[in-house]
Enzyme design. Structure first.
Site, PDB file in Angstrom:
ATOM      1  N   ARG A 153      -6.742  -0.213   2.305  1.00  0.00           N
ATOM      2  CA  ARG A 153      -7.521   1.005   1.562  1.00  0.00           C
ATOM      3  C   ARG A 153      -8.403   1.319   2.689  1.00  0.00           C
ATOM      4  NH1 ARG A 153      -7.899  -3.579  -1.998  1.00  0.00           N
ATOM      5  NH2 ARG A 153      -6.883  -3.223  -3.854  1.00  0.00           N
ATOM      6  N   LYS A 177     -11.395  -5.217  -2.511  1.00  0.00           N
ATOM      7  CA  LYS A 177     -12.363  -5.361  -3.684  1.00  0.00           C
ATOM      8  C   LYS A 177     -13.006  -6.460  -4.215  1.00  0.00           C
ATOM      9  CE  LYS A 177     -10.312  -0.776  -5.572  1.00  0.00           C
ATOM     10  NZ  LYS A 177      -9.750  -0.446  -7.071  1.00  0.00           N
ATOM     11  N   HIS A 249      -5.486   7.146   1.319  1.00  0.00           N
ATOM     12  CA  HIS A 249      -4.738   6.323   0.477  1.00  0.00           C
ATOM     13  C   HIS A 249      -3.410   6.814   0.215  1.00  0.00           C
ATOM     14  CE1 HIS A 249      -6.210   3.111  -2.518  1.00  0.00           C
ATOM     15  NE2 HIS A 249      -5.345   3.513  -3.389  1.00  0.00           N
ATOM     16  N   ARG A 252      -1.381   4.088   2.166  1.00  0.00           N
ATOM     17  CA  ARG A 252      -1.231   2.946   1.359  1.00  0.00           C
ATOM     18  C   ARG A 252      -0.314   2.987   0.472  1.00  0.00           C
ATOM     19  NH1 ARG A 252      -3.966  -1.856  -0.372  1.00  0.00           N
ATOM     20  NH2 ARG A 252      -4.312  -1.855  -2.624  1.00  0.00           N
ATOM     21  N   HIS A 275      -3.260  -6.464  -5.178  1.00  0.00           N
ATOM     22  CA  HIS A 275      -3.399  -6.201  -6.489  1.00  0.00           C
ATOM     23  C   HIS A 275      -3.577  -7.505  -7.328  1.00  0.00           C
ATOM     24  CE1 HIS A 275      -1.159  -2.211  -5.999  1.00  0.00           C
ATOM     25  NE2 HIS A 275      -2.438  -1.939  -5.739  1.00  0.00           N
ATOM     26  N   TYR A 284       5.240   1.612  -8.251  1.00  0.00           N
ATOM     27  CA  TYR A 284       6.022   2.099  -7.160  1.00  0.00           C
ATOM     28  C   TYR A 284       7.397   1.940  -7.615  1.00  0.00           C
ATOM     29  CZ  TYR A 284       1.648   1.686  -4.748  1.00  0.00           C
ATOM     30  OH  TYR A 284       0.456   1.827  -4.191  1.00  0.00           O
TER      31      TYR A 284
END
Length: 305
Positions: A153, A177, A249, A252, A275, A284
């Site tokens: 990120r 995050k 992004h 990414r 994630h 994806y």
């Protein structure tokens, strides 16, 4: 309880208890401020303690005329978290947002770049470009290589530190995050580029004391901002006439997509992206149907019939 006090306490909770970044906290606060502004304009004497479901419904109906469904869903989610916090602190008993459904959103597939697009973007970087004696062209190349080769990120990239580099082990430590840390493998080519940047470019910068451990710096010796990285990538896309709207992004997303196309395990991609849920990574799977066809043709037991 006044709204300003409730919001200030909630922001402190998000920072200390949830460990969210300032950017995430600001987004929560911005959405709650929308509700406060709505109540002020309607001249209703409503507090965080006595606000009810009907008032929240009126507010959601009001903003639905101004914001897109995705933004509506985000605001509803933020308000639900805010009132759950007030319940947790025993300020109120029920959540007025509990019965409000967010708009149904279609799954938006992320934009990606081809490997040729990425090669062209990196090739377009002017390595001779300097600013105040700092070879920012070389810095930009290393930065974008790192962004793509590790699937970071933009906040993870700008927050990367020298002390996060574990090149002997072949990993970098990333803070994602919620201040959650993970280790991501980094290839030898990217390692060499970073080492050369540190030795030949970063060493020539007059670094401010508070940024001595920050890897990527601007010409003034401070950390790069997220906005600056966006601008660098936007200008590169313009330089090669790339008819796509891209951002940090996008690299990414491309990282994950290209790994999947080349046979990488979805669980491994999940861990590298950071994630929490595998369902987030599964998006994806929808990007390259030709790859899925190849998998079926190669591995299904009745492929030869």
């Amino acid at each position: 309880m006044k709204w300003e006090h409730a919001l200030a306490d909630f922001k402190t909770y998000l920072h200390i208890e949830r460990g969210l970044s300032q950017h995430s906290i600001d987004n929560y606060a911005y959405d709650i401020q929308k509700l406060i502004f709505f109540l002020e304009n309607s001249e209703k004497d409503i507090t965080p303690i006595n606000i009810n479901h009907h008032t929240i419904t009126d507010f959601i109906y009001h903003i639905s005329k101004e914001v897109k469904p995705r933004s509506q869903a985000r605001i509803i989610s933020g308000l639900r978290s805010f009132f759950n916090y007030l319940i947790f602190e025993n300020y109120r008993k029920g959540n007025p947002v509990e019965q409000i459904e967010a708009p149904r959103l279609g799954r938006k597939l992320p934009d990606t770049l081809s490997t040729k697009d990425i090669d062209n973007l990196i090739a377009a970087i002017d390595l001779t470009r300097e600013f105040n004696g700092v070879r920012i062209g070389e810095r930009d190349k290393v930065m974008i290589e790192t962004l793509y080769s590790c699937g970071l990120r933009v906040s993870e990239l700008t927050g990367l530190k020298l002390s996060d580099l574990f090149f002997e082990e072949g990993f970098i430590k990333v803070t994602g995050k919620g201040n959650k840390q993970r280790f991501i493998p980094i290839n030898q080519g990217s390692q060499k580029m970073i080492e050369r940047y540190i030795t030949e470019v970063r060493s020539q910068i007059n670094i401010k004391p508070e940024f001595k451990d920050t890897l990527f710096l601007n010409n003034r010796g401070s950390a790069l901002t997220r906005a600056m990285v966006f601008t660098i990538i936007k200008n590169l896309a313009k330089d090669i006439n790339l008819n796509k709207t891209i951002s940090p992004h996008t690299f990414r997303h491309s990282f994950a997509t290209h790994l999947l196309e080349n046979g990488a395990d979805l669980r491994a991609i999940q861990l590298m992206l950071g994630h929490e849920s595998i369902t987030t990574t599964e998006i994806y799977m929808h990007l390259d149907r030709s790859h899925l066809k190849e998998v079926l043709t190669k591995f299904h037991p009745r492929r030869a019939l």
